[in-house]
Structure formats: structure tokens, C-alpha cells
Enzyme design. Sequence first.
Site, PDB file in Angstrom:
ATOM      1  N   SER A 155       5.763  -6.784 -13.028  1.00  0.00           N
ATOM      2  CA  SER A 155       5.541  -5.331 -12.993  1.00  0.00           C
ATOM      3  C   SER A 155       5.753  -4.682 -14.366  1.00  0.00           C
ATOM      4  O   SER A 155       6.650  -5.058 -15.127  1.00  0.00           O
ATOM      5  CB  SER A 155       6.512  -4.698 -11.992  1.00  0.00           C
ATOM      6  OG  SER A 155       6.477  -3.305 -12.129  1.00  0.00           O
ATOM      7  N   LEU A 156       4.919  -3.677 -14.641  1.00  0.00           N
ATOM      8  CA  LEU A 156       5.043  -2.928 -15.895  1.00  0.00           C
ATOM      9  C   LEU A 156       5.996  -1.736 -15.742  1.00  0.00           C
ATOM     10  O   LEU A 156       6.310  -1.060 -16.726  1.00  0.00           O
ATOM     11  CB  LEU A 156       3.667  -2.406 -16.333  1.00  0.00           C
ATOM     12  CG  LEU A 156       2.654  -3.483 -16.743  1.00  0.00           C
ATOM     13  CD1 LEU A 156       1.278  -2.865 -16.937  1.00  0.00           C
ATOM     14  CD2 LEU A 156       3.107  -4.175 -18.024  1.00  0.00           C
ATOM     15  N   SER A 157       6.466  -1.476 -14.498  1.00  0.00           N
ATOM     16  CA  SER A 157       7.297  -0.293 -14.268  1.00  0.00           C
ATOM     17  C   SER A 157       8.581  -0.282 -15.097  1.00  0.00           C
ATOM     18  O   SER A 157       8.928   0.769 -15.669  1.00  0.00           O
ATOM     19  CB  SER A 157       7.622  -0.157 -12.778  1.00  0.00           C
ATOM     20  OG  SER A 157       6.438   0.081 -12.073  1.00  0.00           O
ATOM     21  N   LYS A 188       6.555  -0.977   1.387  1.00  0.00           N
ATOM     22  CA  LYS A 188       6.310   0.469   1.320  1.00  0.00           C
ATOM     23  C   LYS A 188       6.386   1.155   2.690  1.00  0.00           C
ATOM     24  O   LYS A 188       6.881   2.273   2.803  1.00  0.00           O
ATOM     25  CB  LYS A 188       4.918   0.736   0.740  1.00  0.00           C
ATOM     26  CG  LYS A 188       4.802   0.556  -0.759  1.00  0.00           C
ATOM     27  CD  LYS A 188       3.367   0.866  -1.144  1.00  0.00           C
ATOM     28  CE  LYS A 188       3.135   0.900  -2.609  1.00  0.00           C
ATOM     29  NZ  LYS A 188       1.775   1.342  -2.938  1.00  0.00           N
ATOM     30  N   GLY A 238     -12.026   1.193   1.576  1.00  0.00           N
ATOM     31  CA  GLY A 238     -10.695   0.664   1.849  1.00  0.00           C
ATOM     32  C   GLY A 238      -9.890   1.556   2.767  1.00  0.00           C
ATOM     33  O   GLY A 238     -10.143   2.772   2.873  1.00  0.00           O
TER      34      GLY A 238
HETATM   35  P1  NAP Z   1      -3.822  -3.282   0.996  1.00  0.00           P
HETATM   36  O1  NAP Z   1      -2.962  -2.280   1.674  1.00  0.00           O
HETATM   37  O2  NAP Z   1      -3.624  -4.735   1.266  1.00  0.00           O
HETATM   38  O3  NAP Z   1      -5.349  -2.899   1.306  1.00  0.00           O
HETATM   39  C1  NAP Z   1      -6.405  -3.756   0.948  1.00  0.00           C
HETATM   40  C2  NAP Z   1      -7.716  -3.164   1.440  1.00  0.00           C
HETATM   41  O4  NAP Z   1      -8.771  -4.050   1.053  1.00  0.00           O
HETATM   42  C3  NAP Z   1      -7.781  -3.026   2.958  1.00  0.00           C
HETATM   43  O5  NAP Z   1      -8.486  -1.864   3.312  1.00  0.00           O
HETATM   44  C4  NAP Z   1      -8.595  -4.266   3.368  1.00  0.00           C
HETATM   45  O6  NAP Z   1      -9.267  -4.109   4.578  1.00  0.00           O
HETATM   46  C5  NAP Z   1      -9.582  -4.287   2.206  1.00  0.00           C
HETATM   47  N1  NAP Z   1     -10.231  -5.591   2.126  1.00  0.00           N
HETATM   48  C6  NAP Z   1      -9.646  -6.800   1.946  1.00  0.00           C
HETATM   49  N2  NAP Z   1     -10.593  -7.778   1.984  1.00  0.00           N
HETATM   50  C7  NAP Z   1     -11.779  -7.150   2.198  1.00  0.00           C
HETATM   51  C8  NAP Z   1     -13.126  -7.611   2.341  1.00  0.00           C
HETATM   52  N3  NAP Z   1     -13.433  -8.917   2.269  1.00  0.00           N
HETATM   53  N4  NAP Z   1     -14.108  -6.685   2.531  1.00  0.00           N
HETATM   54  C9  NAP Z   1     -13.806  -5.360   2.585  1.00  0.00           C
HETATM   55  N5  NAP Z   1     -12.553  -4.873   2.468  1.00  0.00           N
HETATM   56  C10 NAP Z   1     -11.546  -5.765   2.287  1.00  0.00           C
HETATM   57  O7  NAP Z   1      -3.695  -3.134  -0.586  1.00  0.00           O
HETATM   58  P2  NAP Z   1      -3.423  -1.794  -1.438  1.00  0.00           P
HETATM   59  O8  NAP Z   1      -1.997  -1.719  -1.781  1.00  0.00           O
HETATM   60  O9  NAP Z   1      -4.082  -0.655  -0.748  1.00  0.00           O
HETATM   61  O10 NAP Z   1      -4.189  -2.145  -2.803  1.00  0.00           O
HETATM   62  C11 NAP Z   1      -5.611  -2.172  -2.845  1.00  0.00           C
HETATM   63  C12 NAP Z   1      -6.045  -2.290  -4.306  1.00  0.00           C
HETATM   64  O11 NAP Z   1      -5.625  -1.136  -5.030  1.00  0.00           O
HETATM   65  C13 NAP Z   1      -5.424  -3.498  -5.013  1.00  0.00           C
HETATM   66  O12 NAP Z   1      -6.398  -4.097  -5.820  1.00  0.00           O
HETATM   67  C14 NAP Z   1      -4.319  -2.903  -5.872  1.00  0.00           C
HETATM   68  O13 NAP Z   1      -4.140  -3.600  -7.077  1.00  0.00           O
HETATM   69  C15 NAP Z   1      -4.887  -1.507  -6.168  1.00  0.00           C
HETATM   70  N6  NAP Z   1      -3.803  -0.525  -6.370  1.00  0.00           N
HETATM   71  C16 NAP Z   1      -3.761   0.105  -7.566  1.00  0.00           C
HETATM   72  C17 NAP Z   1      -2.787   1.049  -7.806  1.00  0.00           C
HETATM   73  C18 NAP Z   1      -2.753   1.731  -9.143  1.00  0.00           C
HETATM   74  O14 NAP Z   1      -1.747   2.380  -9.464  1.00  0.00           O
HETATM   75  N7  NAP Z   1      -3.798   1.632  -9.921  1.00  0.00           N
HETATM   76  C19 NAP Z   1      -1.839   1.375  -6.812  1.00  0.00           C
HETATM   77  C20 NAP Z   1      -1.915   0.711  -5.582  1.00  0.00           C
HETATM   78  C21 NAP Z   1      -2.909  -0.254  -5.381  1.00  0.00           C
HETATM   79  P3  NAP Z   1      -8.731  -4.918   5.883  1.00  0.00           P
HETATM   80  O15 NAP Z   1      -7.254  -4.714   5.904  1.00  0.00           O
HETATM   81  O16 NAP Z   1      -9.434  -4.297   7.025  1.00  0.00           O
HETATM   82  O17 NAP Z   1      -9.108  -6.356   5.653  1.00  0.00           O
END
Ligand code: NAP
Length: 286
Positions: free
Chosen positions: A14-16, A65, A125
Site C-alpha cells: 500500500s502507498l497509504s 470494509k 461494476g
Molecule cells: P470488488 O468489490 O471486488 O468489485 C469488483 C467488481 O468487478 C464487481 O462488480 C464484480 O462483479 C466486477 N467483476 C469482476 N469480474 C467481472 C467480469 N468478468 N465481468 C464483469 N464484471 C466483473 O472490488 P472494488 O473494491 O470495488 O474494486 C474494483 C476496482 O476498483 C479494482 O480494480 C480496484 O483496484 C479499483 N479501486 C480503485 C480505487 C482508487 O482509489 N483508485 C479505490 C477502490 C477500488 P461481480 O461481483 O458480480 O462478479
Amino acid sequence: MQNYYLLGSPIRHSLSPAMMNLSFSELGIDAEYGLMETDIDLLPSAVQKLKENGASGWNLTMPVKSAMCSLCDELSPSALIGQVVNTVVNRHGKLFGYTTDGAGFRRAACDAGFSVPCRKMVLLGTGGAASSILIESALSGSGEISVFCNRPSSRTKIEAVAKRLSDYSKTKIKTFFYSEPHALENEIRESSLLVNATNIGMAGRPEDSGTDCLIPDIRCLSAQPDVFDAIYNPRKTPLLNLAEKAGCRTANGLMMLLFQGAEAFRLWTDEEMPTPLVRKKIFPDS
Ligand code: NAP
């Protein structure tokens, strides 16, 4: 000295800590931010220990979370609607839970010149990042949001979030499956902002081909919406490559990461994180 932590697993990359400790030192705040590797089963005892030791606050990341919600004494409206907490403030032994990902997204989108609230957003998503983005975009007054879902259970979950949101916001929220013929194409054509908040395109997924993208064809982007990808590793995802080719303005998730941290920093210290400095030192390629 005040102590702050990041809880989750795995967290060693983590970068935090770098962001927070640089900010404390720059502002002359006597505080330290460390890592506390914690799984869901261990979260209640970890929180108890943090309270006993008088920790001033902590961040939470995957997979703890949601589990933090029931351990808080009070939740902010966004945390309550999304049932997710990524920042805790310990005020005299009472735990206040917040989620700062949505505000981080909004600041990052504005930093890129995008408009949030927006007229119409397509959101890919339904997970933690997506629900934070949905909530912030709706609470800030966006007109319409179309959410694309992978599995039926995920649709049910995001519809429950949308229902709780309807008590606070007039934003029109519709849900679709990717498999619905032409739905993605039609919704994107009418939108001003497309946001990817799925893992598709993220580095290191075992099933990743390196070209994974939920947008099947460049013609889907012919109306040139602004395109935001919450992913920051890699910096340029297949979606962002495609969007650039289509002539869209693009932004990755790096500044969302910075600004969600800045929001947590403000909740803890009542001070603004020195984001230009943090950006230069910790995210030199942003
Ligand atoms: P998460 O809660 O696990 O959600 C993942 C999402 O991706 C779910 O909606 C899941 O749908 C979907 N998904 C997975 N496989 C898929 C597929 N084959 N086709 C379509 N949808 C699919 O993860 P998250 O914490 O929300 O994070 C999601 C992304 O955002 C990650 O890449 C993370 O690095 C990024 N993120 C960035 C920040 C930032 O500060 N920039 C902060 C948080 C997260 P299902 O559950 O229905 O499979």
C-alpha cells in the site's frame, strides 16, 4: 504521538503509509501511520486492541470494509447507504465510520476536467468502489446513472443501495446486465461520463489476457464520453487505450487514490493534505 493504521489483507504494497507520513511530517503533526494486516475473522479483536491503545483513527481496505460497519458507533450517510467503511475516526472512544472513495473519485474526476455531478453516467461494476462512486455521484446531484452488473446477486445488492439512496437523492438509477443486447452501447451513446469500477483491466488477475475490456467495440465510444477508470495498475488499462483511440478524455484511478486519502486525512486532522507535494513525491508519473 497520534497513531493511525491501515487494516486489511494483503496490504504490504500500500502507498497509504507513504502518503500519510509525508503529510504528517510536512504539516508538523506528531503522528505516525502504520500497517496492521487483518482479516475479517480478526477484525473485532484488532479494533478492540486499537481502542485500548488509543489509536486516533484507521483506514480499511479489502476484505474488511463492510465488516467494520457493525463495529462503529455512528456511520456517515454515505457509509450507511453503501454499508462500507474505509475510514474510522476515534473520538474519545466512540468510533465514527466514513467512506471516502466516492469523494476521492469526485475530486479526481474534477481534477481531470470532468464534470461530476454529471448529466448521465454509465457505471461498470457493483462492488465497493462502484457503490461509493454511485452514492457520491447521486448525492452530488447527477441526473441519471446506468449501472452494469455481472451477476444477479450483484444486481440485487446494488439495487438495495439505490433504494437506500432514493431517500436522499432524486437521481434516476437503472441497472442492466452486460448480456442485454445493445444495452451497453445504447446507454454509453447517451452518456457524458463512463466509469469502470470493476477489476477488468487490472494487472495481476490470473485470468487476464492483457487486453481485457468490458467495452466490446470502439464504436460504442463514438459519442466521446469522458472515460474514468478506477484502476491505477496499470496506469493505462485496455479501456483507457480504447477510449484514447476514440478521442475521449481519459483519467485513471491514481488521483482517486490520492484524494480518498486526502479526505481521510482531513477527517482525522481537520487539515488539508498537501496534495501537490504528495503527488510529486509519491505519484511522480501521475
Ligand atoms: P470488488 O468489490 O471486488 O468489485 C469488483 C467488481 O468487478 C464487481 O462488480 C464484480 O462483479 C466486477 N467483476 C469482476 N469480474 C467481472 C467480469 N468478468 N465481468 C464483469 N464484471 C466483473 O472490488 P472494488 O473494491 O470495488 O474494486 C474494483 C476496482 O476498483 C479494482 O480494480 C480496484 O483496484 C479499483 N479501486 C480503485 C480505487 C482508487 O482509489 N483508485 C479505490 C477502490 C477500488 P461481480 O461481483 O458480480 O462478479
